[in-house]
Write an enzyme that holds these catalytic residues in place. Structure first.
Site, PDB file in Angstrom:
ATOM      1  CG  HIS A 123      -1.947   0.840   1.465  1.00 30.40           C
ATOM      2  ND1 HIS A 123      -1.788   2.343   1.919  1.00 30.40           N
ATOM      3  CD2 HIS A 123      -3.095   0.825   1.257  1.00 30.40           C
ATOM      4  CE1 HIS A 123      -2.848   2.832   2.018  1.00 30.40           C
ATOM      5  NE2 HIS A 123      -3.680   2.067   1.536  1.00 30.40           N
ATOM      6  CG  ASP A 222       0.796  -2.393   5.939  1.00 27.87           C
ATOM      7  OD1 ASP A 222      -0.364  -2.748   6.675  1.00 27.87           O
ATOM      8  OD2 ASP A 222       0.568  -1.771   5.171  1.00 27.87           O
ATOM      9  CD  GLN A 225      -6.903  -4.876   4.251  1.00 26.93           C
ATOM     10  OE1 GLN A 225      -7.868  -5.556   4.638  1.00 26.93           O
ATOM     11  NE2 GLN A 225      -7.011  -3.632   3.817  1.00 26.93           N
ATOM     12  CE  LYS A 248      -7.056  -0.434   6.335  1.00 29.98           C
ATOM     13  NZ  LYS A 248      -7.988   0.201   5.196  1.00 29.98           N
ATOM     14  CB  CYS A 397      -3.689   3.367  -1.391  1.00 35.67           C
ATOM     15  SG  CYS A 397      -4.745   4.619  -0.885  1.00 35.67           S
TER      16      CYS A 397
HETATM   17  N1  PMP Z   1      -2.018  -0.928   4.478  1.00 37.91           N
HETATM   18  C1  PMP Z   1      -2.782  -1.750   3.917  1.00 37.91           C
HETATM   19  C2  PMP Z   1      -2.435  -2.760   3.359  1.00 37.91           C
HETATM   20  C3  PMP Z   1      -3.884  -1.394   3.984  1.00 37.91           C
HETATM   21  O1  PMP Z   1      -4.871  -1.808   3.352  1.00 37.91           O
HETATM   22  C4  PMP Z   1      -4.487   0.073   4.399  1.00 37.91           C
HETATM   23  C5  PMP Z   1      -5.678   0.882   4.470  1.00 37.91           C
HETATM   24  N2  PMP Z   1      -6.517   0.761   3.002  1.00 37.91           N
HETATM   25  C6  PMP Z   1      -3.215   0.922   4.836  1.00 37.91           C
HETATM   26  C7  PMP Z   1      -2.212   0.281   5.084  1.00 37.91           C
HETATM   27  C8  PMP Z   1      -3.379   2.280   5.554  1.00 37.91           C
HETATM   28  O2  PMP Z   1      -4.110   2.299   6.641  1.00 37.91           O
HETATM   29  P1  PMP Z   1      -4.877   3.721   7.362  1.00 37.91           P
HETATM   30  O3  PMP Z   1      -5.687   4.484   6.220  1.00 37.91           O
HETATM   31  O4  PMP Z   1      -5.899   3.148   8.297  1.00 37.91           O
HETATM   32  O5  PMP Z   1      -3.713   4.323   8.022  1.00 37.91           O
END
Ligand code: PMP
Length: 439
Positions: A123, A222, A225, A248, A397
């Protein structure tokens, strides 16, 4: 519908609303999950009643909010099996957690010419913070690639009439390339995705950690998920950092967690300065608070963070054997149905993230990123919205990852514990309808 599933759905008021005059089918859980009543009640209670700044005051109301805030920290500690509460830092989300490490760890441990490894399925929040750190230090980013090979969906075991018309991109990490990246001794940290928000594949993080540690390189995961779909035991994994967001995993938005090993966190300088993170302050010099407060400058989102207690209790309920059995069966049915129906019934579909073991594998979560040939992903999502479906579309993203598939947008349907096979069936009917309108 199974009684357990019915009870679960009843815990989520958001699921019973209508959108555009039809019942909402919420399939954007990888972006944000809905909140169960226990979380909503806690938020209401804290906003309306137990609303006082934490850690600072000598009065009952502040003690109560501090208790809820620190109670949630203890819940997180148990949930991820961290050794102590000092390992659990509250942040504003996964993004903030990774930025904290990228900034503070790199400032302390990297010099010009060093390198950082990230996984190609990352991401943006596991790319850009490292680029910022690398640029300021003169370090280099190295990429652990993924398998972008594309096969017919029949080769992945899809069954149905139009199977040959659909393609699947594998998406697995090429883990065998990791040693090569580490071998010159320049890499100082590996930042890996636990589960990609585009591919839905559980990465072999145990192996990544073992290999990296053999080269004395710490690993950040990270877990935005991963925390939702896998049982995370940070001590068994032996990861050095683990980052995730509350929103999440059924909690409030604007809250996240950074787990870190004490010996590394102790060595890292504070990321932000301000109230609550200090020992003593003079105009010349400041000493810092003990972990975890050293990394929690300013008034924290104590209400949001407290929501992690009921949110993780709900996540634990999902792991009770009887509940887990029902949910695992539903999840398997959803995965089998969605894969076969997308590949064969809808047809002319490109699916991203299948993995060597195919859709039935435990290493694939119920998350489906795809394109229908000849249809714009945004147009599909708009038509789906009119039919009551909430799905994500766009780059997710993860622009570099989508680039590697030669696309700039996908449709993503991501299922949570409260979604059902019936919703998957309605979804496929809606996709067929959208396709017939667009082609
Ligand atoms: N890493 C991953 C794999 C994600 O799915 C997300 C959220 N889509 C993020 C990082 C970022 O999370 P946040 O916007 O809650 O900081």
């Amino acid at each position: 519908m199974n009684r357990i599933l019915e009870n679960i759905r009843a815990l989520f008021p958001a699921l019973s609303q209508k959108m555009n005059g039809v019942p909402l089918v919420y399939l954007d859980n990888a972006a944000t999950s809905q909140k169960p009543v226990e979380v909503l009640e806690l938020l209401k209670k804290m906003n309306g009643e137990v609303n006082a700044n934490v850690h600072r005051a000598m009065y009952e109301l502040s003690d109560r909010s501090t208790e809820l805030y620190e109670g949630a920290r203890e819940k997180v500690r148990q949930f991820i099996n961290a050794p102590e509460r000092g390992n659990v830092i509250f942040t504003s989300g996964t993004t903030a957690s990774i930025n904290l490490v990228a900034s503070s760890f790199c400032r302390r441990f990297l010099k010009a010419g060093d390198a950082i490894v990230i996984t190609a399925d990352s991401h943006h929040s596991n790319i850009v913070p490292w680029q910022l750190a690398a640029e300021s230090i003169g370090a280099e980013i190295r990429l652990l690639p993924i398998n972008t090979s594309k096969l017919s969906s029949c080769d992945y075991g899809a069954k149905g009439a139009n199977c040959g018309t659909s393609q699947c991109v594998n998406g697995e990490l090429l883990i065998d390339k990791l040693e090569e990246l580490l071998s010159d001794g320049k890499v100082k940290i590996v930042a890996a995705t636990h589960i990609s928000n585009v591919l839905g594949l559980v990465n072999p993080v145990e192996r990544i950690i073992k290999i990296s540690h053999a080269y004395n390189v710490p690993v950040l995961l990270d877990g935005a998920q991963g925390i939702v779909h896998e049982k995370v035991d940070v001590q068994a994994l032996d990861c050095d950092f683990y980052a995730f967001s509350a929103h999440k995993i059924y909690g409030e938005t604007g809250v996240g967690v950074l787990y870190g090993k004490r010996e590394i966190l102790e060595e890292m300088p504070p990321y932000m300065g301000g109230g609550d993170m200090v020992g003593t302050v003079t105009y010349k010099k400041t000493t810092y608070a003990e972990l975890p407060l050293k990394f929690e400058a300013g008034t924290p989102n104590f209400i949001g963070a407290s929501s992690l207690k009921p949110a993780l209790e709900y996540a634990e309920y999902l792991r009770e054997p009887e509940v887990r059995k029902v949910l695992k069966e539903e999840e398997s049915k959803i995965k089998r149905y969605m894969f076969n129906a997308l590949a064969c019934e809808v047809g002319d579909v490109e699916i991203y993230g299948v993995g060597d073991d195919g859709f039935e594998s435990e290493k694939k979560i119920p998350l489906f990123s795809f394109n229908v040939k000849g249809c714009n992903a945004g147009d599909i999502a708009q038509l789906l919205d009119k039919m009551g479906f909430a799905v994500r579309t766009g780059m997710m993203c993860a622009e570099p990852l989508l680039d590697s598939f030669g696309v700039n947008s996908v449709v993503r349907a991501s299922f949570a514990s409260y979604n059902t096979v019936e919703e998957a069936e309605k979804f496929i009917a809606a996709i067929n309808r959208a396709k017939s309108m667009l082609l």
